[in-house]
Design a protein around this motif. Structure first.
Motif, PDB file in Angstrom:
ATOM      1  N   LEU A  66       0.823  -1.143   0.020  1.00 48.07           N
ATOM      2  CA  LEU A  66       0.190  -0.123   0.037  1.00 48.07           C
ATOM      3  C   LEU A  66       0.958   1.101  -0.118  1.00 48.07           C
ATOM      4  N   THR A  67       1.963   1.198   0.874  1.00 51.45           N
ATOM      5  CA  THR A  67       2.991   2.414   0.773  1.00 51.45           C
ATOM      6  C   THR A  67       3.247   2.608  -0.454  1.00 51.45           C
ATOM      7  N   VAL A  68       4.024   1.499  -1.050  1.00 57.10           N
ATOM      8  CA  VAL A  68       4.622   1.602  -2.485  1.00 57.10           C
ATOM      9  C   VAL A  68       3.648   2.247  -3.480  1.00 57.10           C
ATOM     10  N   PHE A  69       2.596   1.631  -3.493  1.00 53.88           N
ATOM     11  CA  PHE A  69       1.287   2.358  -4.568  1.00 53.88           C
ATOM     12  C   PHE A  69       1.187   3.583  -4.226  1.00 53.88           C
ATOM     13  N   ILE A  70       1.086   3.880  -2.774  1.00 54.90           N
ATOM     14  CA  ILE A  70       0.676   5.538  -2.767  1.00 54.90           C
ATOM     15  C   ILE A  70       1.955   6.501  -3.403  1.00 54.90           C
ATOM     16  N   ILE A  71       3.029   5.713  -3.202  1.00 50.24           N
ATOM     17  CA  ILE A  71       4.316   6.577  -3.965  1.00 50.24           C
ATOM     18  C   ILE A  71       4.366   6.654  -5.257  1.00 50.24           C
ATOM     19  N   VAL A  72       4.012   5.362  -5.873  1.00 50.65           N
ATOM     20  CA  VAL A  72       4.153   5.336  -7.155  1.00 50.65           C
ATOM     21  C   VAL A  72       2.912   6.026  -7.917  1.00 50.65           C
ATOM     22  N   TYR A  73       1.831   6.048  -7.302  1.00 48.67           N
ATOM     23  CA  TYR A  73       0.655   6.643  -8.024  1.00 48.67           C
ATOM     24  C   TYR A  73       0.628   8.173  -7.753  1.00 48.67           C
TER      25      TYR A  73
ATOM     26  N   TRP B 173       0.487  10.903 -10.728  1.00 47.84           N
ATOM     27  CA  TRP B 173      -0.072  11.804 -10.872  1.00 47.84           C
ATOM     28  C   TRP B 173       0.441  13.301 -11.048  1.00 47.84           C
ATOM     29  N   PHE B 174       1.597  13.384 -10.296  1.00 48.77           N
ATOM     30  CA  PHE B 174       2.143  14.677 -10.197  1.00 48.77           C
ATOM     31  C   PHE B 174       2.807  14.901 -11.897  1.00 48.77           C
ATOM     32  N   TYR B 175       3.163  14.013 -12.291  1.00 51.13           N
ATOM     33  CA  TYR B 175       4.058  14.376 -13.744  1.00 51.13           C
ATOM     34  C   TYR B 175       3.036  14.040 -14.588  1.00 51.13           C
ATOM     35  N   SER B 176       1.688  13.898 -14.503  1.00 45.73           N
ATOM     36  CA  SER B 176       0.691  13.670 -15.543  1.00 45.73           C
ATOM     37  C   SER B 176      -0.458  14.761 -15.601  1.00 45.73           C
ATOM     38  N   GLY B 177      -1.620  14.711 -14.904  1.00 49.51           N
ATOM     39  CA  GLY B 177      -2.709  15.478 -14.824  1.00 49.51           C
ATOM     40  C   GLY B 177      -2.863  15.959 -13.368  1.00 49.51           C
TER      41      GLY B 177
ATOM     42  N   VAL C 235      -4.756  17.150 -11.221  1.00 46.33           N
ATOM     43  CA  VAL C 235      -6.088  17.654 -10.821  1.00 46.33           C
ATOM     44  C   VAL C 235      -6.340  16.946  -9.476  1.00 46.33           C
ATOM     45  N   LEU C 236      -6.731  17.421  -8.637  1.00 45.01           N
ATOM     46  CA  LEU C 236      -6.460  17.014  -7.075  1.00 45.01           C
ATOM     47  C   LEU C 236      -7.683  15.913  -6.888  1.00 45.01           C
ATOM     48  N   ARG C 237      -8.789  15.865  -7.646  1.00 51.91           N
ATOM     49  CA  ARG C 237      -9.657  14.623  -7.281  1.00 51.91           C
ATOM     50  C   ARG C 237      -9.196  13.411  -7.774  1.00 51.91           C
ATOM     51  N   PHE C 238      -8.158  13.381  -8.832  1.00 53.40           N
ATOM     52  CA  PHE C 238      -7.567  12.217  -9.414  1.00 53.40           C
ATOM     53  C   PHE C 238      -6.719  11.448  -8.308  1.00 53.40           C
ATOM     54  N   LEU C 239      -6.445  12.066  -7.024  1.00 48.45           N
ATOM     55  CA  LEU C 239      -5.620  11.522  -6.012  1.00 48.45           C
ATOM     56  C   LEU C 239      -6.446  10.691  -5.038  1.00 48.45           C
ATOM     57  N   LEU C 240      -7.773  10.592  -5.529  1.00 50.53           N
ATOM     58  CA  LEU C 240      -8.426   9.802  -4.164  1.00 50.53           C
ATOM     59  C   LEU C 240      -8.105   8.433  -4.129  1.00 50.53           C
ATOM     60  N   PRO C 241      -7.613   7.809  -5.106  1.00 50.66           N
ATOM     61  CA  PRO C 241      -7.368   6.300  -4.610  1.00 50.66           C
ATOM     62  C   PRO C 241      -6.113   6.395  -3.692  1.00 50.66           C
TER      63      PRO C 241
END
Length: 634
Positions: free
Chosen positions: A430-437, A441-445, A447-453
Motif C-alpha cells: 500500500l505504501t509503495v502504491f501511494i508513492i508510485v501513484y 499523478w504529479f507528472y501527468s495531470g 487534478v486533485l480529485r484524481f488523487l482519491l485512490p
C-alpha cells in the motif's frame, strides 16, 4: 376484537398524519422518491446476488466482508459491459434494463434467498447484541455521518462534469436510442463503464436512482476499506471513519463521476491479492475482472493496473501465485476495455483518444481538440521540478487552487510518512502504491480529485498504524482528524449543495437555482416536436434535455460555425438542416463567463449582426429568461 381495535386506531393515526401533511406546504414528491428508492434497492439486491453467483462459479472463497463488495463490483462490470454492447447495437429501449434485471435475478434466485436470510440474521443479531461504550459511540458517529451523507448524496445532479459527460452523454444516448459519435464532446471518448451503469438506472427509473446507486457504491467502498484494514490487522473502524469523512471521498460520493470507482476497484484489488498467503486461480480471475473494471472507468487507471500487474508478477516469483493466474490478469482486463477502444478507433482512428494522437491517423480537427484538452489538464499545479514534487505534500492540502480545486485531507501525507518509518512490513504494498501513484499523478495531470485512490489507501495505512500504537493519545489524534474532516465536509456540502434546502423546495426549483439552463431546458422539453434536435450555444451541459442536442465543450472545435464570418446565411442554415436542428438554445450567462475560456468564437458569432439577421429570418424566439434564449425554426 382487540386486534381489530388496534388496527382501527393505527389506521386513524395514519390518516391523521396524512391530513397533517396535506395541510402544510411542505414539498411532496413522494412517488418520485419512492420509485427511485425502490429502483436503487432492487438494483442493489440484483447486483449483490448476481455477483455472488459469478463468484461461486469462479470458485471464490471468502468471508462476507469480501463477498458483498466483490459481488457488487463484478455485477458493475457485467452490467456496464452489457449496456455498452446494447448501445452499440442501438438497443436502448425502455424495456432493456427490466430485461437485464430480470435475467440477472432469475439466474441468481438462490443467492437472493441467501442475502435475505443473511440480512434477517444480521438484524436479529444487532437487536439482541450487547454493545460496549466504544461500539455504541462508533455506531452513533456512523449513523449521524452516514445519514448526512445520504441526504447530501440524494441532492439532484448539478455537478458540471456530470451534466456535460457522466450523465449528459448517458441521457443523450437514451434520446438517440444507442451509442452515437459525439465529436462535439471530447469526454464521450473516455471509457464509460461507470456511465453505462448510470444509464442502466436512468432507464430503470430516473436521476435520483443514479445518485442513490452512487451512494450505495460508496457504502460498498467503505465495506471494502473496513475489510482490508481488518485483514491487515488494523483498526477497521478508524480507517472507515477517516475515509467516510474525507472531503475528497465525500465529494466524489455525492457527485455522478468516476473517481469513486477508481477507489472501489483499487481497494478490492488489494483485498483480493493480499487476502490470502497463496493466490489461487479463483482469486486471480476475480482480480483480473476487477482490473478490467478499473481501466474501463478512467484512462489514468492504467497506472494503477500497471502497479497491480507488477505486484502479481512479484507474487508469482515469490511462489504466492500460480503461473496460470498471470495470463488471466493480462487477458481479462484487455477483454473488458476492448469495446471502448474499438469504438474510439472507429470514430477517431485512435483507440485511446484523446491521448497518443500523434501515434495514429487522427483527423486534424479531432487532434486539435485532444491537444487542447491535454494541455488544459497538464496545466494544473505549480511546476514539475523535484522541489515542487516534495512541497506538493503540503500544497495539495493548504493551497488546493493550484491543483484544480477540491479538498485534500492532511491524513494522506501524515500516514504516508508514518508508514515509511513505521517498519510495518504487511503494509509495504500500500505504501509503495501511494508513492508510485502520487508521482505518476504529479507528472501527468495534477487534478486533485484524481488523487482519491492514493488518499483512500492512506486511510487504510492510518488504520493499521493506529492499531500498532499503544498510547491513548491515538484516540485523540484520530478524533481530531475525523472531526476536522467532517466539519469540512459539512462546510462544502452546505456551501455548494445545500442538501437541507430540498426540505423546503422542489427538486426542480433546486436544480434551477444551481444550473442556470434548467428552466430553458424544461421549457423546451415541454414544447419540443418529434424529429427535431437542438443546437446549444455557449454551454456544454446536456443532461436534463429530453431531446437530442448538440452542445460543444470548450475544448471542441465548433464545426457548426465553420467559416461563419464568410459563408452565406444559406450555407449556415443548410448546416443546421443537415443536423436536423429545429431549435437553438443560447446560454448568454454561461457564454459571457467563458468567452475568454474557450467560447470566444461562439461569443463573437452570437453577438454579430449576421447571427441576429439569421435568427430573425429563419427562427422565432419562444422562450427567454435572464440566462437563456430558446429559438424555434420558422
Amino acid at each position: 376484537m382487540k386486534k381489530a381495535a388496534l388496527f382501527t386506531v393505527t389506521a386513524l393515526l395514519v390518516l391523521l398524519a396524512a391530513l397533517f401533511s396535506l395541510t402544510y406546504p411542505v414539498p411532496k414528491e413522494t412517488l418520485y422518491y419512492t420509485s427511485n428508492t425502490l429502483a436503487a434497492l432492487t438494483g442493489l439486491l440484483i447486483y449483490l446476488s448476481f455477483g455472488r453467483k459469478i463468484l461461486k462459479a469462479a470458485g471464490f472463497k471468502g468471508g462476507l466482508g469480501e463477498i458483498y463488495p466483490l459481488s457488487f463490483a463484478v455485477s458493475f462490470v457485467f452490467t456496464g459491459t452489457i449496456m455498452f454492447l446494447a448501445g452499440a447495437l442501438k438497443g436502448y429501449g425502455f424495456y432493456l434494463p427490466y430485461v437485464i434485471a430480470l435475467g440477472m435475478a432469475l439466474v441468481s434466485l438462490a443467492e437472493i434467498r441467501e442475502i435475505l436470510t443473511e440480512a434477517h440474521r444480521l438484524l436479529s443479531t444487532a437487536k439482541n447484541n450487547t454493545y460496549s461504550m466504544k461500539q455504541a459511540a462508533f455506531g452513533i458517529i456512523l449513523a449521524v455521518t452516514g445519514g448526512y451523507f445520504l441526504i447530501t448524496a440524494s441532492t439532484p445532479a448539478v455537478y458540471y462534469d456530470s451534466l456535460v459527460y457522466h450523465l449528459g452523454c448517458a441521457s443523450q444516448y437514451i434520446e438517440r436510442g444507442g451509442i452515437v459519435n459525439m465529436p462535439y464532446n471530447i469526454f464521450s471518448y473516455f471509457p464509460q463503464l461507470a456511465t453505462m451503469n448510470y444509464l442502466f438506472f436512468l432507464l430503470l427509473s430516473s436521476e435520483l436512482s443514479v445518485k442513490l446507486f452512487i451512494f450505495i457504491s460508496a457504502v460498498m467502498t467503505l465495506c471494502a476499506v473496513y475489510a482490508l484494514t481488518a485483514k491487515l490487522k488494523g483498526s477497521g473502524r478508524t480507517a472507515l471513519l477517516l475515509t467516510l469523512t474525507s472531503p475528497l471521498f465525500f465529494l466524489a460520493a455525492t457527485r455522478a463521476g468516476t473517481e469513486l470507482y477508481l477507489v472501489f476497484f483499487t481497494i478490492l484489488l488489494f483485498m483480493v491479492l493480499l487476502g490470502e498467503e497463496h493466490i489461487g486461480t479463483d482469486r486471480a480471475i476475480i482480480a483480473a475482472v476487477l482490473a478490467g473494471g478499473l481501466i474501463s472507468v478512467k484512462y489514468n487507471a492504467v497506472i494503477i493496473y500497471g502497479f497491480f500487474l507488477l505486484l502479481a508478477v512479484r507474487m508469482y516469483l515469490k511462489k504466492r501465485m500460480k503461473l496460470k493466474g498471470l495470463p488471466a490478469f493480462a487477458v481479462i482486463p484487455a477483454a473488458v476495455v476492448t469495446p471502448y477502444l474499438i469504438r474510439n478507433y472507429i470514430y477517431t482512428g485512435d483507440p485511446v483518444y484523446p491521448f497518443l494522437t500523434a501515434w495514429f491517423n487522427v483527423p486534424a480537427g479531432l487532434a486539435r481538440d485532444a491537444s487542447s484538452y491535454v494541455a488544459h489538464v497538464a496545466g494544473f499545479g505549480p511546476g514539475k521540478g523535484l522541489p515542487d514534487l516534495l512541497s506538493s505534500l503540503w500544497t495539495t492540502v493548504f493551497n488546493r487552487e493550484l491543483y484544480g480545486g477540491d479538498i485534500m485531507s492532511p491524513v494522506m501525507a501524515a500516514a504516508l510518512i508514518l508508514a515509511v518509518f513505521s517498519g510495518i512490513k504487511r503494509i509495504w504494498p500500500l505504501t509503495v502504491f501511494i508513492i508510485v501513484y502520487y508521482i505518476s499523478w504529479f507528472y501527468s495531470g495534477q487534478v486533485l480529485r484524481f488523487l482519491l485512490p492514493a488518499e483512500a489507501t492512506a486511510m487504510i495505512l492510518a488504520g493499521v498504524i493506529y492499531s500498532g500504537v499503544k498510547s491513548n493519545a491515538k484516540v485523540w489524534a484520530a478524533a481530531a482528524f475525523i472531526t476536522v474532516q467532517a466539519l469540512t465536509c459539512v462546510y462544502f456540502a452546505e456551501r455548494y449543495l445545500e442538501p437541507f434546502s430540498l426540505f423546503t423546495g422542489s427538486r426542480g426549483a433546486y436544480i434551477a437555482s444551481k444550473a442556470d439552463y434548467y428552466p430553458a431546458a424544461e421549457f423546451l422539453n415541454n414544447h419540443r416536436k418529434e424529429g427535431k434536435t437542438a443546437l446549444i450555444l455557449g454551454d456544454a451541459r446536456m443532461f436534463y434535455y429530453k431531446l437530442p442536442v448538440t452542445a460543444y465543450t470548450v475544448f471542441n472545435h465548433r464545426a457548426v460555425l465553420d467559416d461563419f464570418d464568410f459563408a452565406a446565411q444559406e450555407q449556415f442554415i443548410a448546416g443546421l438542416k443537415k443536423r436536423r436542428v429545429g431549435y437553438v438554445v443560447i446560454n448568454n450567462s454561461e457564454m459571457e463567463k467563458l468567452k475568454d475560456g474557450g467560447y470566444k468564437d461562439v461569443y463573437a458569432a452570437v453577438k454579430s449582426p449576421k447571427f441576429n439577421n439569421i435568427m430573425d429570418k429563419y427562427f422565432k424566439r419562444i422562450y427567454s429568461d435572464r440566462n437563456c434564449e430558446v429559438f424555434e425554426e420558422k
